[in-house]
Design a protein around this motif. Structure first.
Motif, PDB file in Angstrom:
ATOM      1  N   PRO A 167      55.355  -8.947  -2.016  1.00 23.91           N
ATOM      2  CA  PRO A 167      55.307 -10.445  -0.566  1.00 23.91           C
ATOM      3  C   PRO A 167      54.509  -9.789  -0.155  1.00 23.91           C
ATOM      4  O   PRO A 167      53.433 -10.782   0.746  1.00 23.91           O
TER       5      PRO A 167
ATOM      6  N   ARG B  44      51.265  -9.236   0.126  1.00 29.21           N
ATOM      7  CA  ARG B  44      49.878  -9.695  -0.403  1.00 29.21           C
ATOM      8  C   ARG B  44      49.656 -10.914  -0.392  1.00 29.21           C
ATOM      9  O   ARG B  44      49.226 -11.656  -0.341  1.00 29.21           O
ATOM     10  N   ARG B  45      51.362 -11.711   0.034  1.00 33.45           N
ATOM     11  CA  ARG B  45      50.983 -13.618   0.058  1.00 33.45           C
ATOM     12  C   ARG B  45      50.585 -13.279   1.922  1.00 33.45           C
ATOM     13  O   ARG B  45      51.031 -13.116   2.277  1.00 33.45           O
TER      14      ARG B  45
ATOM     15  N   VAL C  35      51.115 -22.481   4.874  1.00 35.09           N
ATOM     16  CA  VAL C  35      50.428 -21.784   4.843  1.00 35.09           C
ATOM     17  C   VAL C  35      50.317 -21.400   6.622  1.00 35.09           C
ATOM     18  O   VAL C  35      50.060 -22.581   6.920  1.00 35.09           O
TER      19      VAL C  35
ATOM     20  N   PRO D 103      46.491 -11.931   4.227  1.00 34.09           N
ATOM     21  CA  PRO D 103      47.826 -11.124   3.559  1.00 34.09           C
ATOM     22  C   PRO D 103      48.503 -11.043   4.918  1.00 34.09           C
ATOM     23  O   PRO D 103      47.983 -10.399   5.784  1.00 34.09           O
TER      24      PRO D 103
END
Length: 78
Positions: free
Chosen positions: A43, A45-46, A55, A60
């Motif tokens: 997670p 990497r989000r 967002v 990230p």
């Protein structure tokens, strides 16, 4: 089975150019920072999102933690 280490690369903070080896940026001589973005499903990497899934950043989470340090910890607590 041996535990696999997450991918690692080195990057210049100013130019954001990745390198395979540690050292200094050939353009500006800043020391490259080590980056371990985690496994593909990690997670971290989000990007950071709010409770409604919008967002809030394009970066990230692993990058925010690396570059903002303690500030990113406080931001995640909100």
């Amino acid at each position: 089975m041996a535990e696999q280490e997450s991918p690692r690369f080195y990057i210049c903070r100013r130019h954001l150019v990745p390198r395979a080896e540690p050292g200094h940026c050939p353009d500006c001589e800043l020391e490259l920072i080590e980056c371990r973005p985690g496994d593909p499903d990690d997670p971290c990497r989000r990007p950071r999102m709010d409770s409604k899934g919008r967002v809030l950043t394009r970066a990230p989470l692993w990058w925010l933690r690396l570059t903002l340090g303690e500030l990113s910890d406080r931001w995640e607590e909100e």
